[in-house]
Write a protein that holds these residues in place. Structure first.
Motif, PDB file in Angstrom:
ATOM      1  N   UNK A   1       0.810  -1.210   0.079  1.00  0.00           N
ATOM      2  CA  UNK A   1       0.089  -0.109   0.027  1.00  0.00           C
ATOM      3  C   UNK A   1       0.960   1.219  -0.209  1.00  0.00           C
ATOM      4  N   UNK A   2       0.242   2.327  -0.077  1.00  0.00           N
ATOM      5  CA  UNK A   2       0.798   3.801  -0.090  1.00  0.00           C
ATOM      6  C   UNK A   2       1.385   4.045   1.472  1.00  0.00           C
ATOM      7  N   UNK A   3       2.610   4.352   1.709  1.00  0.00           N
ATOM      8  CA  UNK A   3       3.227   4.615   3.149  1.00  0.00           C
ATOM      9  C   UNK A   3       3.961   5.679   2.788  1.00  0.00           C
ATOM     10  N   UNK A   4       3.524   6.852   3.516  1.00  0.00           N
ATOM     11  CA  UNK A   4       4.004   8.219   3.724  1.00  0.00           C
ATOM     12  C   UNK A   4       4.028   8.581   5.279  1.00  0.00           C
ATOM     13  N   UNK A   5       5.068   8.472   6.121  1.00  0.00           N
ATOM     14  CA  UNK A   5       4.783   8.795   7.443  1.00  0.00           C
ATOM     15  C   UNK A   5       5.584  10.360   7.703  1.00  0.00           C
ATOM     16  N   UNK A   6       4.773  11.248   7.080  1.00  0.00           N
ATOM     17  CA  UNK A   6       5.316  12.366   6.972  1.00  0.00           C
ATOM     18  C   UNK A   6       5.047  13.270   8.375  1.00  0.00           C
ATOM     19  N   UNK A   7       5.533  14.452   8.222  1.00  0.00           N
ATOM     20  CA  UNK A   7       5.291  15.645   9.462  1.00  0.00           C
ATOM     21  C   UNK A   7       4.061  16.094   9.122  1.00  0.00           C
ATOM     22  N   UNK A   8       3.504  16.001   7.983  1.00  0.00           N
ATOM     23  CA  UNK A   8       2.111  17.172   7.835  1.00  0.00           C
ATOM     24  C   UNK A   8       1.080  16.017   7.075  1.00  0.00           C
ATOM     25  N   UNK A   9       1.673  14.852   6.092  1.00  0.00           N
ATOM     26  CA  UNK A   9       0.710  13.963   5.480  1.00  0.00           C
ATOM     27  C   UNK A   9       1.194  12.451   5.959  1.00  0.00           C
ATOM     28  N   UNK A  10       0.342  11.956   6.540  1.00  0.00           N
ATOM     29  CA  UNK A  10       0.507  10.342   6.945  1.00  0.00           C
ATOM     30  C   UNK A  10      -0.363   9.509   6.446  1.00  0.00           C
TER      31      UNK A  10
END
Length: 533
Positions: free
Chosen positions: A147-156
């Motif tokens: 799946x899509x995985x972006x564990x960001x500061x503003x978008x998770x």
């Protein structure tokens, strides 16, 4: 810096006002009809006087068939990137691959906060945009596992399913002005989309340097980043300043931006229908000719022979028909002459023959020992470049006729559109080359003698039979164009008007493409040999 070599494109930047909802839709349809490549809209979700941009784009996509669409630029703080990615992909699929994605980090923070968005500092905005691009590209990458995985500061995003994939490789264009945003453009984006009115002298050059350096650092070719520009101005009979004057002035200034600063997409900010028509009919063709001329001169200087594949890449409307006309005669010094005439493929759509091609005279055989300086070859290449513009307009004319047949455009609007085309505005009795090329290039190269045919007659009297025949064909083409106009008038009153209209356009295709190929076959070498003045 300089020219990155991208194909030129021209767009409109429209205000999505909701006081007259149909007006902005009508302007978008008009933009397609007059030949724009792209239509863009402001995106300010907090503005109650505006239509929602993505709803508007969906409506416009359903009312158009060829023009590309984009927000200019999307307000990211109020549009979650994972949802935005699916919105873009969905509309791209529904529209047949006609959507691009302009993105901005955000502005007007008080209004964004009032709508429930989060206020960000400039640095935070850049980091949030970087994360959003990661999310969007992962959603579109349906071939990747997991799946899509972006564990960001503003978008998770933690495992969202991928897809749908867009119908084509959607370009991500960033509205960037400051160094961090420009560096992000070079490292991650497909295009740079600033507004000229927000830039100071030298900003385009400085921005290109930052983008190019960031691209190289990321292992990319700087030419991977298209350079777009929103422009505004005023059409006037007398020049009073930058982009404030006649169409010829606009064309020279935009061509300079293309050649000096690498701008390849010019987007006109105007809601005035007449401005849109003039930009498409007068400015865009002239910019294309000026830029093509300079590029041809550079290519000729490199003395790179044209390949058969390059010649065959010039698309022309076709169908079942007659045998091809004689192949183009190779000009003198094939090893040093890089200009190759466009061959006539022999395809004929109509049973009517306006002239007998077998009776066409030929000019003198070239001297095989002669060599040609790059500048002279560039002059010959201009003829082909101008003709390629007319061939492209013929394809647009076919599209317009199909829109008339489908009821998307009425006959009166189609006539108005055709009358703005170069194909119609040319005074054919004087020759396409002179009227289309000289009209623009005289101001750029101080060409005093607009009479190319008389000039060629004076330079080599052996060309007289060819030039006489070409002038006769110019008269015939004018009559065929009048036939198309009469068919449009009759369309509303004749029971089978569509058949007559299609037949008239088929006849125009046969005569025009045959004539252009013949003119190139006979004139490219004399133009290179005798020059333009």
């Amino acid at each position: 810096m300089g020219d990155y070599g991208h194909p030129l494109a021209f767009g409109a930047f429209l205000t999505p006002g909701n006081a007259e909802p149909g007006r902005v839709v009508g302007l978008a349809v008009l933009a397609e009809q007059v030949g724009f490549d792209l239509v863009t809209f402001q995106d300010h979700p907090y503005q109650p006087a505006f239509l929602d941009t993505w709803t508007l784009m969906s409506f416009v996509a359903a009312r158009t068939g060829t023009v590309r669409l984009a927000a200019n630029v999307t307000n990211l703080p109020l549009r979650p990137p994972a949802v935005l990615a699916r919105s873009v992909a969905s509309l791209d699929l529904l529209s047949g691959g006609r959507v691009e994605l302009g993105l901005g980090a955000g502005a007007f923070w008080e209004a964004i906060e009032a709508m429930g968005g989060r206020r960000l500092s400039p640095g935070q905005g850049v980091r949030a945009l970087t994360e959003a691009i990661d999310v969007i590209r992962q959603v579109w990458d349906v071939e990747a596992r997991g799946g899509v995985r972006v564990d960001g500061e503003f978008h998770r995003v933690v495992g969202a399913k991928r897809g749908p994939a867009p119908a084509h490789d959607v370009g991500i264009w960033l509205g960037a002005y400051k160094p961090r945003m420009l560096a992000l453009t070079g490292s991650r984006a497909d295009g740079w989309l600033p507004s000229l009115g927000y830039l100071q002298p030298g900003d385009l050059g400085r921005g290109n340097t930052i983008i190019d350096d960031a691209a190289r650092e990321a292992g990319r070719d700087p030419a991977d980043v298209r350079r777009l520009l929103n422009v505004t101005g005023r059409f006037a009979t007398v020049g009073r300043g930058p982009l404030d004057g006649p169409a010829e002035q606009w064309a020279e200034e935009l061509a300079d931006l293309a050649l000096s600063d690498g701008i390849s997409t010019f987007i006109l900010g105007s809601d005035d229908p007449e401005d849109l028509r003039r930009f498409a009919a007068e400015v865009a063709p002239a910019v294309r000719e000026l830029v093509a001329g300079e590029r041809a001169a550079g290519a000729a200087a490199a003395v790179t022979p044209a390949t058969p594949e390059a010649v065959g890449a010039r698309a022309t409307p076709g169908g079942a028909g007659a045998q091809p006309s004689p192949a183009p005669r190779p000009p003198a010094g094939a090893g040093s002459f890089a200009v190759v005439p466009t061959p006539d493929d022999g395809v004929r759509r109509s049973a009517i023959r306006v002239w007998d091609e077998a009776t066409r005279p030929t000019g003198p055989a070239p001297d095989p020992a002669r060599t040609y300086p790059p500048h002279d070859q560039a002059g010959a290449q201009h003829l082909i470049d101008v003709h390629d513009g007319l061939r492209a307009e013929l394809t647009r004319l076919y599209d317009l006729v199909e829109q008339v047949g489908a009821g998307l455009v009425d006959a009166g609007t189609a006539r108005s559109h055709i009358n703005t085309m170069t194909i119609r505005q040319n005074k054919w009795t004087l020759g396409t080359y002179c009227e289309s090329y000289c009209r623009v290039v005289t101001t750029h190269h101080t060409l005093e003698d607009r009479g190319i045919f008389p000039h060629l007659r004076r330079g080599d009297d052996r060309l007289a039979p060819v030039l006489d025949r070409l002038e006769q064909e110019h008269h015939a083409i004018h009559d065929v164009l009048e036939r198309v106009d009469r068919a449009l008038v009759a369309f509303v009153s004749v029971s089978d008007g569509m058949a007559e209209l299609r037949a008239a356009v088929d006849l125009l295709s046969d005569t025009l493409l045959s004539h252009l190929a013949y003119e190139e076959r006979e004139l490219v070498e004399p133009i290179a040999r005798l020059g333009l003045h």
